[in-house]
Design an enzyme around this catalytic site. Sequence first.
Site, short mmCIF file in Angstrom:
data_model
loop_
_atom_site.label_atom_id
_atom_site.label_comp_id
_atom_site.label_asym_id
_atom_site.label_seq_id
_atom_site.Cartn_x
_atom_site.Cartn_y
_atom_site.Cartn_z
N ASP A 1 -0.05 2.11 8.44
CA ASP A 1 -0.55 1.30 9.57
C ASP A 1 0.33 1.39 10.82
O ASP A 1 -0.12 1.06 11.91
CB ASP A 1 -0.65 -0.17 9.17
CG ASP A 1 -1.73 -0.42 8.13
OD1 ASP A 1 -2.46 0.52 7.79
OD2 ASP A 1 -1.83 -1.56 7.65
N ASP B 1 2.63 -0.57 11.73
CA ASP B 1 2.61 -1.89 12.38
C ASP B 1 3.93 -2.65 12.25
O ASP B 1 3.95 -3.88 12.28
CB ASP B 1 1.45 -2.73 11.82
CG ASP B 1 1.56 -2.93 10.33
OD1 ASP B 1 2.37 -2.24 9.68
OD2 ASP B 1 0.82 -3.78 9.79
N THR C 1 4.40 2.65 5.57
CA THR C 1 3.02 2.15 5.68
C THR C 1 2.24 3.06 6.63
O THR C 1 2.77 3.44 7.67
CB THR C 1 2.95 0.69 6.19
OG1 THR C 1 1.59 0.42 6.58
CG2 THR C 1 3.83 0.44 7.39
N GLY D 1 0.83 -1.21 0.00
CA GLY D 1 0.00 0.00 0.00
C GLY D 1 0.86 1.25 0.00
O GLY D 1 1.85 1.31 0.73
N ARG E 1 -6.12 -2.42 9.13
CA ARG E 1 -6.21 -3.89 8.98
C ARG E 1 -6.00 -4.63 10.30
O ARG E 1 -6.93 -4.75 11.08
CB ARG E 1 -5.23 -4.39 7.93
CG ARG E 1 -5.64 -5.73 7.40
CD ARG E 1 -5.21 -6.02 6.01
NE ARG E 1 -3.93 -5.51 5.59
CZ ARG E 1 -3.59 -5.40 4.32
NH1 ARG E 1 -4.42 -5.75 3.38
NH2 ARG E 1 -2.42 -4.94 3.98
N ARG F 1 0.82 -5.03 -5.18
CA ARG F 1 0.97 -6.21 -4.32
C ARG F 1 1.16 -7.38 -5.28
O ARG F 1 0.24 -7.73 -6.02
CB ARG F 1 -0.28 -6.39 -3.46
CG ARG F 1 -0.59 -5.18 -2.56
CD ARG F 1 -1.66 -5.51 -1.54
NE ARG F 1 -2.25 -4.33 -0.93
CZ ARG F 1 -1.76 -3.71 0.15
NH1 ARG F 1 -0.65 -4.13 0.70
NH2 ARG F 1 -2.38 -2.67 0.66
N ASP G 1 5.10 -4.78 5.98
CA ASP G 1 5.52 -6.15 6.35
C ASP G 1 5.56 -7.10 5.16
O ASP G 1 6.47 -7.92 5.05
CB ASP G 1 4.67 -6.70 7.51
CG ASP G 1 3.18 -6.63 7.25
OD1 ASP G 1 2.77 -6.04 6.23
OD2 ASP G 1 2.42 -7.17 8.05
O1 F6P Z 1 -1.49 -1.75 4.63
C1 F6P Z 1 -1.96 -0.49 4.36
C2 F6P Z 1 -3.44 -0.50 4.13
O2 F6P Z 1 -3.83 0.81 3.80
C3 F6P Z 1 -4.30 -1.05 5.27
O3 F6P Z 1 -4.52 -0.13 6.30
C4 F6P Z 1 -5.54 -1.43 4.55
O4 F6P Z 1 -6.25 -2.39 5.30
C5 F6P Z 1 -5.02 -1.97 3.26
O5 F6P Z 1 -3.77 -1.35 3.04
C6 F6P Z 1 -5.91 -1.73 2.06
O6 F6P Z 1 -5.26 -2.26 0.95
P1 F6P Z 1 -5.76 -2.09 -0.54
O7 F6P Z 1 -5.62 -0.65 -0.92
O8 F6P Z 1 -4.86 -2.97 -1.35
O9 F6P Z 1 -7.17 -2.52 -0.54
#
Ligand code: F6P
Length: 324
Positions: free
Chosen positions: A131, A133, A129, A14, A175, A75, A106
């Site tokens: 997050d 995390d 990120t 992300g 998440r 991804r 991660d």
């Molecule tokens: O990992 C970053 C993040 O923004 C999370 O907070 C969220 O759950 C996820 O990515 C959403 O991912 P995507 O944009 O691929 O749906």
Amino acid sequence: MYNMRCIGVLTSGGDAPGMNAAIRAVTRTAMFNGLQVKGILRGYKGLITDEIVTFQTESVSNIINHGGTILKTARCLEFRTPEGRRQAYDTLMRHQIDGLVVIGGDGTFTGARLLAQEYNYPIVGVPGTIDNDLYGTDTTIGYDTALNTIVSAVDKIRDTAASHERLFLVEVMGRDAGFLALNGAIAVGAEAALIPEIATEEDQLERLIQNGFHKMKNSSIVLVSESDATGGAMGVAQRLKEKGYDPHVTILGHIQRGGSPTANDRILASRCGVAAVDALLDEQRSIMIGIMNNKIVHVPFTDAIKDEKPVDKHLFDVLRLLCI
Ligand code: F6P
């Protein structure tokens, strides 16, 4: 002892505001040290599909203030397979890229650790990120900007919540991690934060209901992490409706990932980007650059991704105390 002449840089997973500042810092530091820099497009996917551009210093001009990532991101499922990583390694060799800086979270470091191990290849990570995390760093690039985006959105929701005397559930990203929800809740003066880390330990919602949280006030705001563990704002709303409440739901979604990075994120990204290239030149590998107590630290990939960064439970006390 290896002779580093060219490094690659990529962003993966992300996107997070401040990734561009990190790309700029990596590129300029490498060039200052006489290295060539290659930008890899679309994260690990670009290593498999061979999408690589040679950077000049001006390739990273005027980007420090922009959200997103000029390198694009993805991804990449293929990279999770040994065959995909073999293709990626072959591309690195073809382009004579001697070391890699990967900017991401991660998932990014999980892939980096495998590639580094399988091919004895030098890789250093930069934590990007929203997050927050990643274990071993106090904060991650993009987290501060996302938190500020949450604050400005929820401040607006508060105006209408107070005027109509309503209960609002605001779903924020994160998440598997509640940093955005918990610190966001403190920053906006919310009544509660429902986060995944606690969801398995106790039924936070039941506790709130028992405490009659909304009955004591005319309007209430609760931040909910988007997560299977919390049920997300829609799941929480369903449960509240069954108990006779009338909640309104706002899902903030991807606006949390965009926007111009805050000063804190730009500075963090710049410091981490410089430290990443220094680490590669110092023959460090398979580490993430982190910041602890305002000092740069080196965290092995295996630690950074171990999924154990704890939320500070005392923050709940702060939240509860201040929303009476
Ligand atoms: O990992 C970053 C993040 O923004 C999370 O907070 C969220 O759950 C996820 O990515 C959403 O991912 P995507 O944009 O691929 O749906």
